[in-house]
Design a protein around this motif. Structure first.
Motif, PDB file in Angstrom:
ATOM      1  N   MET A  26      57.174  35.955  56.925  1.00  0.00           N
ATOM      2  CA  MET A  26      57.604  36.902  57.947  1.00  0.00           C
ATOM      3  C   MET A  26      59.094  37.205  57.827  1.00  0.00           C
ATOM      4  SD  MET A  26      55.312  35.520  61.159  1.00  0.00           S
ATOM      5  CE  MET A  26      55.737  36.865  62.288  1.00  0.00           C
ATOM      6  N   ALA A  27      59.880  36.194  57.496  1.00  0.00           N
ATOM      7  CA  ALA A  27      61.324  36.407  57.334  1.00  0.00           C
ATOM      8  C   ALA A  27      61.621  37.367  56.188  1.00  0.00           C
ATOM      9  CB  ALA A  27      62.027  35.076  57.094  1.00  0.00           C
ATOM     10  N   GLU A  28      60.740  37.383  55.193  1.00  0.00           N
ATOM     11  CA  GLU A  28      60.932  38.260  54.044  1.00  0.00           C
ATOM     12  C   GLU A  28      60.222  39.597  54.211  1.00  0.00           C
ATOM     13  OE1 GLU A  28      62.617  39.496  50.666  1.00  0.00           O
ATOM     14  OE2 GLU A  28      63.059  37.627  51.727  1.00  0.00           O
ATOM     15  N   GLY A  29      59.536  39.769  55.354  1.00  0.00           N
ATOM     16  CA  GLY A  29      58.833  41.021  55.592  1.00  0.00           C
ATOM     17  C   GLY A  29      57.490  41.104  54.910  1.00  0.00           C
ATOM     18  N   CYS A  30      56.974  39.985  54.437  1.00  0.00           N
ATOM     19  CA  CYS A  30      55.635  39.924  53.845  1.00  0.00           C
ATOM     20  C   CYS A  30      54.647  39.723  54.994  1.00  0.00           C
ATOM     21  CB  CYS A  30      55.562  38.780  52.841  1.00  0.00           C
ATOM     22  SG  CYS A  30      54.038  38.700  51.889  1.00  0.00           S
ATOM     23  N   VAL A  31      53.789  40.677  55.235  1.00  0.00           N
ATOM     24  CA  VAL A  31      52.961  40.712  56.447  1.00  0.00           C
ATOM     25  C   VAL A  31      51.869  39.641  56.382  1.00  0.00           C
ATOM     26  CG1 VAL A  31      51.338  42.117  57.781  1.00  0.00           C
ATOM     27  CG2 VAL A  31      53.423  43.155  56.828  1.00  0.00           C
ATOM     28  N   PRO A  32      51.743  38.804  57.401  1.00  0.00           N
ATOM     29  CA  PRO A  32      50.716  37.762  57.379  1.00  0.00           C
ATOM     30  C   PRO A  32      49.356  38.249  57.854  1.00  0.00           C
ATOM     31  CG  PRO A  32      52.112  37.505  59.321  1.00  0.00           C
ATOM     32  CD  PRO A  32      52.681  38.657  58.535  1.00  0.00           C
ATOM     33  N   VAL A  33      48.325  37.856  57.127  1.00  0.00           N
ATOM     34  CA  VAL A  33      46.932  37.989  57.565  1.00  0.00           C
ATOM     35  C   VAL A  33      46.389  36.567  57.553  1.00  0.00           C
ATOM     36  CG1 VAL A  33      44.652  38.927  57.063  1.00  0.00           C
ATOM     37  CG2 VAL A  33      46.689  40.336  56.677  1.00  0.00           C
ATOM     38  N   VAL A  34      46.249  35.953  58.734  1.00  0.00           N
ATOM     39  CA  VAL A  34      46.060  34.505  58.818  1.00  0.00           C
ATOM     40  C   VAL A  34      44.971  34.135  59.817  1.00  0.00           C
ATOM     41  CG1 VAL A  34      48.474  34.125  58.218  1.00  0.00           C
ATOM     42  CG2 VAL A  34      47.819  34.198  60.607  1.00  0.00           C
ATOM     43  N   SER A  35      44.432  32.932  59.644  1.00  0.00           N
ATOM     44  CA  SER A  35      43.458  32.393  60.588  1.00  0.00           C
ATOM     45  C   SER A  35      44.083  32.270  61.982  1.00  0.00           C
ATOM     46  CB  SER A  35      43.002  31.004  60.146  1.00  0.00           C
ATOM     47  OG  SER A  35      42.383  31.027  58.892  1.00  0.00           O
ATOM     48  N   ARG A  36      43.274  32.592  62.991  1.00  0.00           N
ATOM     49  CA  ARG A  36      43.729  32.401  64.369  1.00  0.00           C
ATOM     50  C   ARG A  36      43.474  30.942  64.764  1.00  0.00           C
ATOM     51  NH1 ARG A  36      44.353  35.826  68.853  1.00  0.00           N
ATOM     52  NH2 ARG A  36      43.343  37.554  67.750  1.00  0.00           N
ATOM     53  N   ILE A  37      44.507  30.136  64.734  1.00  0.00           N
ATOM     54  CA  ILE A  37      44.431  28.734  65.143  1.00  0.00           C
ATOM     55  C   ILE A  37      45.139  28.620  66.485  1.00  0.00           C
ATOM     56  CG2 ILE A  37      44.989  26.354  64.522  1.00  0.00           C
ATOM     57  CD1 ILE A  37      45.057  27.289  61.583  1.00  0.00           C
ATOM     58  N   ARG A  38      44.371  28.323  67.522  1.00  0.00           N
ATOM     59  CA  ARG A  38      44.904  28.366  68.887  1.00  0.00           C
ATOM     60  C   ARG A  38      46.116  27.445  69.031  1.00  0.00           C
ATOM     61  NH1 ARG A  38      45.009  25.431  73.248  1.00  0.00           N
ATOM     62  NH2 ARG A  38      43.694  23.807  72.314  1.00  0.00           N
TER      63      ARG A  38
END
Length: 405
Positions: A271-283
């Motif tokens: 995120m700091a580098e602007g690479c967009v995350p697509v990640v598991s939703r871990i509550r």
């Protein structure tokens, strides 16, 4: 003040936290050095020369038995007048257990890095022997307070963070003809990272989408076999920490299909580098870092089809990619800087030093033993597919029970 941080030099999150704390706490008059027992595996590696100078290894040849090594460690702490220690729960069982044997004047801060049952059991085993517990996510703190009797006032959340670069290396949103560059960055381990879902996800995506897999781990050979001859996929191998920023800059999306996490460093770095995350939703973990649809995308644990649909949405909308990239960097800059993390640690140390709580009586080193929470549990003998299924069901149950936003 002199503090020891139990870790050995390695490429990984706990050691990255050490380096940030060492630098960040120095202005507060707190000198932090790493301390470990047994082999460091980097003694003769020139790349680690500077790191070896800022820490100490007890029994570096691994010749002593556990009890003797614990006694040498305790003597080292007393002889070097160490004022406090940071214990990384379950990173090393001996180093975790030493909390029960330290003299009263040594401040003890337990850091809980992940949300597994084994980690919680180990943390509970030394709960009454530490002055404060630092949880890297809201989920971790909530679980320990509600289910394991941790005192709320001495159990705090301080997220992992990174050294923030002044400028993003590459502007985002400049895709050509629907192409998209995906990156997986981390340990190649299906148990925690869900890497065997990656081939299924890629099967749902067009030829213009590529995937680089950076990291090493026990499941790398099988993952290579799973991908077969897919020329869209490149297995990069392990990447030195100093190369991570350039790697992130060369990709558009970070894919993280994890079953469980604590406070994932690679997510914050991306995120700091602007690479967009697509990640598991871990509550209580990833959903406290990523705002779905704003600075990244979340999908239910194990739902690789939804992950692929998210990626397709971004591939078809370069403007959305650019907007989320900017928002991701703003999020990292506002909430996950190493300076902010170190300031929180310094504040906690000051508060505990000014008014230290009463702890359980120290145990004599002659009676060294591992408590039940630090021994191998019956759960560890469950077949791995069963454990994976249990984790998947737990996350889905928690997600279903969570109130709607």
């Amino acid at each position: 003040m002199r503090f020891a941080y139990f870790a050995r030099p390695h490429i990984g999150g706990t050691y990255s936290v050490f380096k940030q704390l060492r630098q960040g706490l120095a202005p507060s008059g707190i000198d932090v050095r790493w301390l470990t027992t047994g082999r460091t595996d980097v003694e003769n590696d020139e790349r680690w020369r500077a790191d070896l100078a800022i820490g100490d290894a007890i029994d570096p040849q691994g010749r002593l038995g556990e009890k003797d090594r614990a006694e040498v460690l305790l003597n080292f702490i007393e002889k070097n007048e160490i004022d406090g220690v940071f214990l990384n729960v379950l990173a090393d069982r001996l180093e975790t257990n030493i909390a029960r044997y330290l003299p009263p004047h040594v401040l003890r801060f337990m850091i809980v890095h992940t949300i597994t049952p084994a980690t919680y059991a180990a943390a509970a085993a030394i709960r009454d022997h530490v002055h404060a517990t630092i949880c890297v996510s809201q989920r971790c703190r909530g679980d320990l307070v509600a289910r394991f009797g941790f005192p709320p006032k001495r159990t705090v959340t301080i997220a992992n963070a990174i050294d923030f670069a002044d400028e993003c290396t590459v502007p985002r949103g400049m895709l050509s003809a629907g192409s998209l560059r995906l990156l997986f960055l981390g340990r190649i381990d299906d148990t925690s990272k869900g890497v065997f879902w990656l081939p299924r996800m890629m099967d749902q995506l067009p030829a213009s989408v590529t995937l680089a897999i950076a990291g090493d781990g026990p499941d790398l050979p099988k993952l290579r076999q799973e991908f077969g001859a897919d020329n869209r996929v490149i297995l990069v191998g392990g990447v030195p920490h100093e190369k991570v920023r350039d790697l992130l800059a060369a990709h558009d999306i970070l894919v993280m299909p994890s079953r469980f996490e604590g406070s994932p460093m690679s997510l914050i770095e991306a995120m700091a580098e602007g690479c967009v995350p697509v990640v598991s939703r871990i509550r209580g973990v990833t959903d406290t870092i990523v705002d779905n649809g704003v600075d990244g995308m979340l999908f239910p644990v194990g739902d690789w089809r939804q992950a692929a649909r998210h990626i397709e949405t971004v591939r078809n909308d370069p403007a959305l990619l650019a907007a989320m990239s900017r928002a991701a960097r703003v999020k990292a800059e506002s909430g996950f800087t190493a300076a902010k993390m170190a300031a929180s640690y310094a504040e906690l140390i000051g508060a505990i030093k000014a008014d230290p709580p009463t702890l359980a009586a120290l145990l004599p080193i002659e009676e060294w033993t591992l408590p039940a929470g630090l021994r191998t549990s019956l759960r560890s003998y469950l077949p791995q597919p069963v454990k994976n299924w249990l984790r998947l069901m737990q996350e889905r149950r928690l997600h279903a029970a969570a109130p709607s936003a």
